[in-house]
Enzyme design. Structure first.
Site, PDB file in Angstrom:
ATOM      1  N   ASP A 278     116.512 -23.913   8.941  1.00  0.00           N
ATOM      2  CA  ASP A 278     115.501 -22.889   9.209  1.00  0.00           C
ATOM      3  C   ASP A 278     116.041 -22.003  10.324  1.00  0.00           C
ATOM      4  OD1 ASP A 278     112.185 -22.939   8.454  1.00  0.00           O
ATOM      5  OD2 ASP A 278     112.841 -21.597  10.051  1.00  0.00           O
TER       6      ASP A 278
ATOM      7  N   TYR B 209     105.315  -7.660  -1.236  1.00  0.00           N
ATOM      8  CA  TYR B 209     105.639  -9.050  -1.543  1.00  0.00           C
ATOM      9  C   TYR B 209     105.748  -9.237  -3.062  1.00  0.00           C
ATOM     10  CZ  TYR B 209     104.879 -14.143  -1.726  1.00  0.00           C
ATOM     11  OH  TYR B 209     104.981 -15.485  -1.964  1.00  0.00           O
TER      12      TYR B 209
HETATM   13  N1  SER Z   1     100.001 -17.518  -1.155  1.00  0.00           N
HETATM   14  C1  SER Z   1     100.830 -16.361  -1.049  1.00  0.00           C
HETATM   15  C2  SER Z   1     100.219 -15.318  -0.227  1.00  0.00           C
HETATM   16  O1  SER Z   1      99.026 -15.341  -0.060  1.00  0.00           O
HETATM   17  C3  SER Z   1     101.108 -15.808  -2.396  1.00  0.00           C
HETATM   18  O2  SER Z   1     102.251 -16.315  -2.939  1.00  0.00           O
HETATM   19  O3  SER Z   1     100.890 -14.439   0.226  1.00  0.00           O
END
Ligand code: SER
Length: 315
Positions: free
Chosen positions: A35, A143
């Site tokens: 990490d 994301y």
């Molecule tokens: N659980 C994650 C998030 O909320 C989604 O992959 O960003």
């Protein structure tokens, strides 16, 4: 078993428990945790640990050679809510770490690679109920864009270079050992901590926001299972839909109330509501169930019982 495993991002929510489980299965000295920050005392005590920035391909190669690593689990990533604040940083971290490991596999330094995708790879135009494995995917978060692109890179490296990369689209993951950070589904973890602390929780998503979720034990089991099955059982090299349960904040509050009757929930939505609204509500994971016999064990009731029991013992 003769595999030597490197976990990148071993101190995160999933990495912590994955490291523990893999060490149980493969033997402590065969599982190298890494990490960007120092591991917990337990992690350092139970096996090898290396400081590693997931974007540093050279250092990654050095560690892979040092231990003769055969498998990598890449768990380092910037999650959805934080990524909206630092879009470029999120893209750089999520993509360069993935490409670094894919190249290690392409150059035959490692044999097998696990990389997680997410329900976030779907977007507002995807069907929300029983979201199919293959459907419209137009993510509206950074994301999500990084996860969808990553899936395509995985498939490309498999097709072009024969890389054995395996992946799951995780739902929101709930756990008590290590908290998640910067995700949109994090409320479903925090709520249990707050329920025990002061019997109340202010939720940043609205009461009817249904999202796919999974208990950590199931997520770890699925992750190890997909890596252990024969390659002939893996027919999808982008990423597999995976599901266990779907619930709303109101429903999880109800489940907690049956153990803590005084529990009170209030709602104050923020920017994360828009992220949640862009994601599926219920995922169809028939392919994972068929191809590699995936089956979940925990529903909302069983998870709530187990979370509260473990958090009480911990405190
Ligand atoms: N659980 C994650 C998030 O909320 C989604 O992959 O960003």
């Amino acid at each position: 078993m003769s595999d030597t495993i490197l976990i990148i991002g071993a101190c995160g929510q999933i990495g912590t428990e994955l490291t523990q489980k893999l060490r149980e299965i493969y033997g402590d000295s065969n599982v190298i945790a890494s990490d960007i920050r120092e591991g917990t005392a337990e992690m350092l005590k139970t096996g090898p640990f290396e400081i590693l920035d997931a974007t540093d391909a050279e250092e990654m190669l050095r560690i892979v050679k040092k231990y003769q690593v055969t498998q990598v689990y890449l768990m380092a990533a910037m999650l959805s809510a934080t990524a909206e604040k630092y879009p470029r940083k999120a893209w750089d971290l999520n993509m360069s770490s993935l490409l670094a490991v894919l190249d290690l596999a392409k150059d035959k330094h490692i044999k097998q690679f696990y990389w997680p995708s997410s329900i976030a790879s779907f977007g507002p135009t995807s069907p929300k109920i029983n979201t199919p494995q293959q459907t419209i995917m137009e993510p509206s978060t950074v994301y999500g864009i990084s996860k969808l692109s990553g899936e395509q890179w995985c498939n490309y490296y498999h097709e072009k270079y024969g890389v054995d990369v395996r992946s799951i689209r995780y739902p929101g993951i709930i756990s008590w050992k290590t908290k998640p950070g910067g995700g949109t589904t994090d409320y479903a973890v925090d709520i249990y901590f707050k329920a025990l602390e002061n019997a109340s929780y202010e939720c940043f998503l609205s009461e009817g926001t249904r999202l796919p979720m999974m208990y950590m034990q199931d997520a770890i089991a699925a992750t190890i299972q997909i890596m252990q099955v024969d390659a002939s059982q893996i027919n999808i090299r982008t990423s597999y839909n995976l599901a266990a349960m779907s619930f709303t904040p109101q429903e999880i509050a109800g489940a907690i109330k049956s153990y803590i009757p005084a529990f009170k929930m209030s709602y104050k939505t923020d920017f994360r509501q828009e992220i949640a609204d862009s994601w599926p509500q219920v995922i169809d994971d028939a392919k994972a169930r068929k191809d590699w016999n995936w089956n979940h064990s925990f529903d909302l009731k069983l998870m709530t019982e187990d979370m509260l029991k473990n958090l009480k013992e911990k405190s």
